[in-house]
Enzyme design. Structure first.
Site, short mmCIF file in Angstrom:
data_model
loop_
_atom_site.label_atom_id
_atom_site.label_comp_id
_atom_site.label_asym_id
_atom_site.label_seq_id
_atom_site.Cartn_x
_atom_site.Cartn_y
_atom_site.Cartn_z
N TYR A 156 -30.99 -9.98 24.75
CA TYR A 156 -31.05 -11.00 23.70
C TYR A 156 -30.48 -10.47 22.38
O TYR A 156 -29.72 -11.17 21.70
CB TYR A 156 -32.52 -11.43 23.55
CG TYR A 156 -32.81 -12.49 22.52
CD1 TYR A 156 -32.29 -13.79 22.64
CD2 TYR A 156 -33.64 -12.22 21.43
CE1 TYR A 156 -32.59 -14.77 21.70
CE2 TYR A 156 -33.95 -13.20 20.49
CZ TYR A 156 -33.42 -14.47 20.63
OH TYR A 156 -33.71 -15.45 19.71
N HIS A 203 -49.41 0.67 27.55
CA HIS A 203 -48.89 1.45 28.69
C HIS A 203 -49.36 2.91 28.59
O HIS A 203 -49.79 3.51 29.56
CB HIS A 203 -47.35 1.43 28.72
CG HIS A 203 -46.76 0.06 28.84
ND1 HIS A 203 -45.41 -0.18 28.79
CD2 HIS A 203 -47.35 -1.15 28.99
CE1 HIS A 203 -45.19 -1.48 28.91
NE2 HIS A 203 -46.35 -2.09 29.02
N GLU A 223 -46.19 -0.98 24.49
CA GLU A 223 -46.08 0.43 24.88
C GLU A 223 -47.36 1.19 24.59
O GLU A 223 -47.71 2.13 25.30
CB GLU A 223 -44.90 1.12 24.19
CG GLU A 223 -43.53 0.57 24.56
CD GLU A 223 -43.18 0.64 26.04
OE1 GLU A 223 -43.82 1.39 26.79
OE2 GLU A 223 -42.26 -0.08 26.45
MN MN Z 1 -43.51 0.82 28.83
FE FE Z 2 -40.97 -0.81 27.59
#
Ligand code: MN
Ligand code: FE
Length: 335
Positions: free
Chosen positions: A118, A219, A216
């Site tokens: 994008y 994560h 993140e």
């Molecule tokens: Mn990640």
């Molecule tokens: Fe990522």
């Protein structure tokens, strides 16, 4: 089977389709946090960025370089992350509640890859330029090579997680993937791109990075919980020698990220310079080390406390109001 018998690794009796009753409730918590952060790149208006980018006088050469380098790193790093996740980690983690999270994470990586498509489309960047930077720009290439090498052994189709050495190998690779790639290699870029946002420049890309940063950070939290649980269930792997190896790898990650930030930011701009980013990288590396039960090594202060505020922002918060508050703070500080 009793939930108490569920183990992350080598749980031959775990049925990967039987998610309830659940043992690892942290995996569920991270899944819920991911869903609460749901977003897509096209929700962010890029009109102002397009005007700024196309106006030769609106950005300095250094500012353009910084944006391009981060486009170059992130555009391919997101796919690298997604591939490692679904091709290696997913295969060896059979626990259903962890797999539920991994599926969510894989979707988020697809959203991140979409973000850079994008950005390239809206700004009119040359894809052959952006998507070859990971091969052409040494400081980007070195980071990617480091991660690829870190996860090499679990890519071996014959790799299993049976036995102490193999579990160590697997945890070693998880640290490379979650702690170094997702927990250190993205962070100089986050600081740089969010500094644009704080200066009200390239606010569209800045907001995209703000969304990615929040994903993140979840994560990373999942990865740390996963690593800690595997260590808890297999305490024999956590030898002084192995801990030293992990610490050294994290230090090497800091060096590579520092080289990258000096390359992106050869001169101070946006109230930033690469030396202050070094302090930030060392600060976050210490936090990552402590999060997985290792001693910190640097002892630097956090030069960017505003980064933690951004990470803690909830999706429901009005970003515009938040930014206005930040400008007020910045203004009063300047005075
Ligand atoms: Mn990640
Ligand atoms: Fe990522």
């Amino acid at each position: 089977m009793e939930t108490a018998e569920k183990r992350i690794l080598n749980s031959g009796t775990t049925d990967p389709n039987k998610i309830l009753p659940m043992k690892y409730t942290w995996a569920r918590t991270h899944y819920k946090a991911g869903v609460a952060n749901n977003w897509t790149p096209d929700e962010v208006n890029m009109q102002k960025d397009v005007e700024t980018w196309k106006n030769p006088a609106a950005l300095s050469e250094d500012e353009r370089r910084l944006i391009m380098w981060n486009m170059g790193f992130f555009s391919t790093a997101e796919s690298l992350t997604a591939n490692n996740l679904v091709l290696t980690i997913y295969k060896h983690i059979t626990n259903p509640e962890c797999r539920q999270y991994l599926l969510r994470q894989a979707y988020e990586e697809a959203v991140h890859t979409d973000t850079f498509i994008y950005c390239c489309d809206t700004l009119g960047l040359d894809p052959d330029d952006v998507y070859t930077m990971y091969e052409r720009i040494p400081s980007i290439k070195h980071k990617d090579e480091f991660v690829v090498n870190m996860t090499k052994s679990i890519f071996d189709p014959n790799f299993t997680t049976e036995g102490t050495e193999n579990i160590q190998r697997f945890v070693h690779d998880l640290v490379g993937f979650y702690i170094i790639m997702e927990g250190i290699f993205f962070y100089a870029g986050f600081v740089m791109m969010l500094s644009f946002l704080r200066q009200n420049k390239m606010v569209g890309i800045g907001e995209q990075f703000q969304f990615i940063l929040r994903d993140e950070s979840v994560h990373l939290a999942f990865g740390a919980d996963l690593i800690n649980t595997i260590v808890q269930e297999n305490p024999e792997i956590w030898t002084p020698q192995f801990k030293t190896t992990i610490t050294e790898n994290i230090k090497r990650g800091v060096e590579l990220e520092s080289a990258y930030s000096h390359d992106c930011l050869p001169n101070g701009i946006l109230g930033l310079n690469a030396h202050v980013i070094d302090d930030y990288l060392k600060y976050i590396a210490d936090r990552r080390l402590e999060r997985i039960g290792l001693a910190k090594v640097y002892g630097t202060e956090n030069p960017f406390p505003w980064m933690s505020e951004i990470i803690d922002l909830k999706k429901e918060k009005n970003f515009f109001e938040t930014r206005v508050t930040e400008y007020k703070n910045a203004g009063s500080l300047k005075w």
